[in-house]
Design a protein around this motif. Structure first.
Motif, PDB file in Angstrom:
ATOM      1  N   PHE A 196       0.750  -1.208   0.039  1.00 20.65           N
ATOM      2  CA  PHE A 196      -0.057  -0.059  -0.099  1.00 20.65           C
ATOM      3  C   PHE A 196       0.960   1.119  -0.117  1.00 20.65           C
ATOM      4  O   PHE A 196       0.391   2.354  -0.020  1.00 20.65           O
ATOM      5  N   LYS A 197       2.083   1.069   0.124  1.00 24.34           N
ATOM      6  CA  LYS A 197       2.952   2.289   0.071  1.00 24.34           C
ATOM      7  C   LYS A 197       2.814   3.491  -1.135  1.00 24.34           C
ATOM      8  O   LYS A 197       2.650   4.711  -0.614  1.00 24.34           O
ATOM      9  N   THR A 198       2.464   3.132  -1.995  1.00 26.75           N
ATOM     10  CA  THR A 198       1.970   3.990  -3.271  1.00 26.75           C
ATOM     11  C   THR A 198       1.016   4.629  -2.920  1.00 26.75           C
ATOM     12  O   THR A 198       0.769   6.126  -3.106  1.00 26.75           O
ATOM     13  N   LEU A 199      -0.022   3.989  -2.642  1.00 26.10           N
ATOM     14  CA  LEU A 199      -1.386   4.610  -2.258  1.00 26.10           C
ATOM     15  C   LEU A 199      -1.365   5.652  -0.843  1.00 26.10           C
ATOM     16  O   LEU A 199      -2.001   6.598  -0.933  1.00 26.10           O
ATOM     17  N   LEU A 200      -0.811   5.117  -0.018  1.00 27.63           N
ATOM     18  CA  LEU A 200      -0.481   5.665   1.215  1.00 27.63           C
ATOM     19  C   LEU A 200       0.309   7.070   1.108  1.00 27.63           C
ATOM     20  O   LEU A 200      -0.021   8.181   1.536  1.00 27.63           O
ATOM     21  N   THR A 201       1.179   6.895   0.317  1.00 35.34           N
ATOM     22  CA  THR A 201       2.107   8.406  -0.131  1.00 35.34           C
ATOM     23  C   THR A 201       0.994   9.137  -0.968  1.00 35.34           C
ATOM     24  O   THR A 201       1.112  10.445  -0.569  1.00 35.34           O
ATOM     25  N   LYS A 202       0.481   8.858  -1.873  1.00 36.84           N
ATOM     26  CA  LYS A 202      -0.515   9.676  -2.376  1.00 36.84           C
ATOM     27  C   LYS A 202      -1.432  10.106  -1.485  1.00 36.84           C
ATOM     28  O   LYS A 202      -1.993  11.387  -1.843  1.00 36.84           O
ATOM     29  N   MET A 203      -2.184   9.682  -0.661  1.00 32.78           N
ATOM     30  CA  MET A 203      -3.126  10.121   0.315  1.00 32.78           C
ATOM     31  C   MET A 203      -2.269  11.173   1.103  1.00 32.78           C
ATOM     32  O   MET A 203      -3.062  12.139   1.436  1.00 32.78           O
ATOM     33  N   HIS A 204      -1.176  10.698   1.280  1.00 36.75           N
ATOM     34  CA  HIS A 204      -0.431  11.947   2.320  1.00 36.75           C
ATOM     35  C   HIS A 204      -0.262  13.055   1.504  1.00 36.75           C
ATOM     36  O   HIS A 204      -0.403  14.279   2.150  1.00 36.75           O
ATOM     37  N   ASN A 205       0.007  12.905   0.257  1.00 37.98           N
ATOM     38  CA  ASN A 205       0.291  14.132  -0.540  1.00 37.98           C
ATOM     39  C   ASN A 205      -0.949  15.153  -0.783  1.00 37.98           C
ATOM     40  O   ASN A 205      -1.052  16.218  -1.217  1.00 37.98           O
ATOM     41  N   GLN A 206      -2.110  14.386  -0.588  1.00 33.25           N
ATOM     42  CA  GLN A 206      -3.411  15.084  -0.733  1.00 33.25           C
ATOM     43  C   GLN A 206      -3.899  15.747   0.581  1.00 33.25           C
ATOM     44  O   GLN A 206      -4.990  16.416   0.612  1.00 33.25           O
ATOM     45  N   ASP A 207      -2.988  15.676   1.748  1.00 31.09           N
ATOM     46  CA  ASP A 207      -3.233  16.277   2.965  1.00 31.09           C
ATOM     47  C   ASP A 207      -4.581  15.531   3.317  1.00 31.09           C
ATOM     48  O   ASP A 207      -5.203  16.310   4.283  1.00 31.09           O
ATOM     49  N   LEU A 208      -4.823  14.131   3.332  1.00 29.66           N
ATOM     50  CA  LEU A 208      -5.912  13.855   4.116  1.00 29.66           C
ATOM     51  C   LEU A 208      -5.576  13.582   5.597  1.00 29.66           C
ATOM     52  O   LEU A 208      -4.280  13.101   5.935  1.00 29.66           O
ATOM     53  N   ASP A 209      -6.344  14.023   6.356  1.00 32.54           N
ATOM     54  CA  ASP A 209      -5.946  13.643   7.749  1.00 32.54           C
ATOM     55  C   ASP A 209      -6.825  12.453   8.337  1.00 32.54           C
ATOM     56  O   ASP A 209      -6.446  11.875   9.580  1.00 32.54           O
ATOM     57  N   THR A 210      -7.736  11.863   7.600  1.00 29.93           N
ATOM     58  CA  THR A 210      -8.426  10.595   7.954  1.00 29.93           C
ATOM     59  C   THR A 210      -8.629   9.828   6.919  1.00 29.93           C
ATOM     60  O   THR A 210      -9.016  10.236   5.660  1.00 29.93           O
TER      61      THR A 210
END
Length: 228
Positions: A196-210
């Motif tokens: 899930f590393k790629t997806l988690l990185t993408k979500m982090h870059n979208q500034d998702l907090d939850t």
């Protein structure tokens, strides 16, 4: 938990009686329930606990029912083999399955033999395609809607997303969430993925907090490790 176990057994007995009424067969002195659950591999811890709960419920209700268990291995082929054995060799009166993959795999077999199928899964589609199917367990739409309402009322997020496998129950879950919060970032992966590393990185870059997810145990283990 005790109430749930008893209700499940009553549901199974009712399904058996409905099935026999449709077939115009007389009631039996003993009913045989074929249980298809993961007893090895992914989900085994749930399958073992599920069977123990069913056995306790039978003891409490003193129902004249015999449980015959088969290992689904959380696989389609193993579930189909198990269903054929239970129906054609053991001649069970009712099939009972745990989780969506085994349930979906055996539904058409149960339908062809006009055997009641009581399934424990979030999936709904089998109720439309199989008149002998009976659904138990959590409802994905209603449950996820309630969870989203709680999160919104308690201000638990600013920007939320989902990280889910492309399965029917997750699509239903998202449908329930969007009744409350239409602005949800969607991130999907193929069921069985453990990277899930790629997806988690993408979500982090979208500034998702939850983010919300619905997974099986082997997915959770990989996802939480990579998230940390």
């Amino acid at each position: 938990m005790k109430i749930f176990k008893v209700i499940l057994i009553i549901t199974i007995i009712s399904a058996a009686l409905i099935g026999f009424n449709k077939l115009q067969e007389p009631a039996k002195s003993e009913y045989k329930i074929g249980v298809i659950a993961p007893l090895s591999g992914a989900g085994a811890i749930y399958g073992e606990s599920y069977l123990k709960g069913a056995e306790l419920a039978l003891d409490e209700t003193q129902a004249n029912i015999k449980l015959i268990k088969q290992d689904s291995k959380f696989e389609g082929k193993a579930s189909v083999d198990a269903a054929n054995f239970l129906l054609n060799v053991e001649k069970v009166d009712v099939l009972n399955t745990l989780f969506h993959l085994p349930s979906q795999s055996v539904s058409s077999i149960a339908k062809a033999q006009k055997t009641p199928l009581v399934y424990e899964a979030y999936t709904r589609s089998m109720l439309e395609s199989n008149p002998y199917a009976f659904k138990a367990h959590f409802d994905a739409i209603q449950g996820c809607e309630q969870l989203m309402q709680y999160a919104k009322q308690t201000a638990q997020y600013a920007k939320i997303g989902v990280l889910m496998a492309q399965t029917e129950y997750n699509q239903l879950c998202l449908q329930g969430m969007k009744k409350v919060e239409p602005n949800i970032q969607e991130h999907w992966y193929t069921f069985g993925t453990t990277d899930f590393k790629t997806l988690l990185t993408k979500m982090h870059n979208q500034d998702l907090d939850t983010f919300m997810t619905v997974m099986i145990d082997f997915e959770y283990a990989a996802m939480f490790k990579q998230l940390t």
